[in-house]
Design an enzyme around this catalytic site. Sequence first.
Site, PDB file in Angstrom:
ATOM      1  N   ASP A  45      -4.137 -82.060 -40.163  1.00 33.51           N
ATOM      2  CA  ASP A  45      -2.649 -81.326 -39.740  1.00 33.51           C
ATOM      3  C   ASP A  45      -3.254 -80.086 -39.084  1.00 33.51           C
ATOM      4  O   ASP A  45      -3.737 -78.936 -39.584  1.00 33.51           O
ATOM      5  CB  ASP A  45      -1.960 -81.188 -40.938  1.00 33.51           C
ATOM      6  CG  ASP A  45      -0.726 -80.641 -40.443  1.00 33.51           C
ATOM      7  OD1 ASP A  45       0.189 -81.199 -40.198  1.00 33.51           O
ATOM      8  OD2 ASP A  45      -0.509 -79.106 -40.628  1.00 33.51           O
ATOM      9  N   TYR A  50      -1.780 -72.391 -34.900  1.00 36.46           N
ATOM     10  CA  TYR A  50      -2.617 -72.007 -35.751  1.00 36.46           C
ATOM     11  C   TYR A  50      -4.009 -71.333 -35.071  1.00 36.46           C
ATOM     12  O   TYR A  50      -4.870 -70.925 -35.676  1.00 36.46           O
ATOM     13  CB  TYR A  50      -3.201 -73.178 -36.711  1.00 36.46           C
ATOM     14  CG  TYR A  50      -2.014 -73.759 -37.662  1.00 36.46           C
ATOM     15  CD1 TYR A  50      -0.749 -73.007 -38.112  1.00 36.46           C
ATOM     16  CD2 TYR A  50      -2.308 -75.027 -38.262  1.00 36.46           C
ATOM     17  CE1 TYR A  50      -0.029 -73.756 -38.863  1.00 36.46           C
ATOM     18  CE2 TYR A  50      -1.366 -75.649 -39.249  1.00 36.46           C
ATOM     19  CZ  TYR A  50      -0.358 -74.858 -39.431  1.00 36.46           C
ATOM     20  OH  TYR A  50       0.700 -75.289 -40.100  1.00 36.46           O
ATOM     21  N   LYS A  79       1.946 -79.314 -33.686  1.00 36.55           N
ATOM     22  CA  LYS A  79       3.098 -78.798 -33.735  1.00 36.55           C
ATOM     23  C   LYS A  79       3.444 -77.915 -32.428  1.00 36.55           C
ATOM     24  O   LYS A  79       2.610 -76.998 -31.882  1.00 36.55           O
ATOM     25  CB  LYS A  79       3.608 -78.051 -34.756  1.00 36.55           C
ATOM     26  CG  LYS A  79       2.901 -78.767 -36.286  1.00 36.55           C
ATOM     27  CD  LYS A  79       3.125 -78.134 -37.206  1.00 36.55           C
ATOM     28  CE  LYS A  79       2.626 -78.709 -38.716  1.00 36.55           C
ATOM     29  NZ  LYS A  79       1.391 -78.169 -38.888  1.00 36.55           N
ATOM     30  N   HIS A 112       7.641 -77.195 -34.789  1.00 31.62           N
ATOM     31  CA  HIS A 112       7.232 -76.426 -35.861  1.00 31.62           C
ATOM     32  C   HIS A 112       8.222 -75.728 -36.767  1.00 31.62           C
ATOM     33  O   HIS A 112       8.132 -75.851 -37.988  1.00 31.62           O
ATOM     34  CB  HIS A 112       6.190 -75.269 -35.465  1.00 31.62           C
ATOM     35  CG  HIS A 112       5.311 -74.919 -36.447  1.00 31.62           C
ATOM     36  ND1 HIS A 112       3.831 -74.670 -36.003  1.00 31.62           N
ATOM     37  CD2 HIS A 112       5.465 -74.582 -37.701  1.00 31.62           C
ATOM     38  CE1 HIS A 112       3.017 -74.474 -37.172  1.00 31.62           C
ATOM     39  NE2 HIS A 112       4.132 -74.266 -38.191  1.00 31.62           N
TER      40      HIS A 112
END
Length: 332
Positions: A45, A50, A79, A112
């Site tokens: 994931d 990120y 996302k 997200h």
Amino acid sequence: MSLKDVVFYNGQKMPIVGLGTWQSSVEEVVGAVDAALEAGYRHIDTAYMYQNEAAIGKALKKWLDSGRLKREDLFIVTKLPVVGNRKESVEKYLKRSLAALQLDYVDLYLIHHPVGLLERGEELWPTDASGKFLHDKNTDHVSLWKGMEAQVDAGRARSIGLSNFNSSQIKRIVKSARIQPANLQVELQLYFQQRELAAFCNALDITVCAYSPIGSPGSAEFVKKLAKDSDSVPNLKPLTDPVVEKIAKKHKKTAAQVLLRHIMQKGIVVIPKSINPARIKQNFDVFDFELSAEEMQELNALDRGKAGRMFDNRTLGTMFADHPEEPYSADY
Ligand code: A2P
């Protein structure tokens, strides 16, 4: 109980344990993905926000090039960033994620967060001069979802879903969708079990994925720093809860393994984050024991509802407060 995968309404299988990578740096995440694949994980994931997709892509490529794994063995989730929360932006951001991951498609693409921010250059978190986040007050989920559906049509995502959405926001998408959301990713852990939201999703055939499944011990300081009033942030440590420790001892397992198993036995996917090879291995070693109905009940009874939540308007969500799509004020 085998419990290896959850199955989407469209037949696609999502491995019930995945590797979480929020706050895993570029340097750390290559080794983490490598250790995870070695330990048997097939589900990773990540998210555009990120900023570690390229490093993850590097680790995946090594495995794919070596022939040890085929693309179809993997389940990769990423996302859409909040600055991309509009129909016209989805393709651009997913194409960037795919390029970074060195993949032709992702298995699951999620919005997200329901709150959209304005796009300003390449900034991930644009703010005004006073530090206030630049909310896009025109965030329109129904229109945005059409942009998500187009990614399935184009073959860039096998399934699409949501993250951090509340029940009324989910309902609005479900009502207008041509391609239904397959999965919802939300905070879900021992003290914030999200029973109503999970039941709501279950009734709609939307699977649930739990982030922070062991209580995100590494984020406690970070979360306190973000909070306006740090005393309002609950001090949650499910890893040292006496009931969890007692059950762990009985099964000769760790507290983390009991916390993960408690969620998995409800048919909910878990994505524990770790960069430590031994803990990565430990978090996947959860298929050889089963919690009894009594133990499940004992753990269920530790739910504190919203009081047990880590991520909401008091903490990470302060940046989303006052937006028309702020998701946390709803009951669930
Ligand atoms: P580390 O990356 O050093 O292993 P969550 O997935 O709930 O957000 O929790 C992630 C945090 O928990 C990280 O700080 C991670 O640190 C730590 N962690 C991951 N697995 C375990 C484990 N089995 N036991 C204790 N801490 C863990």
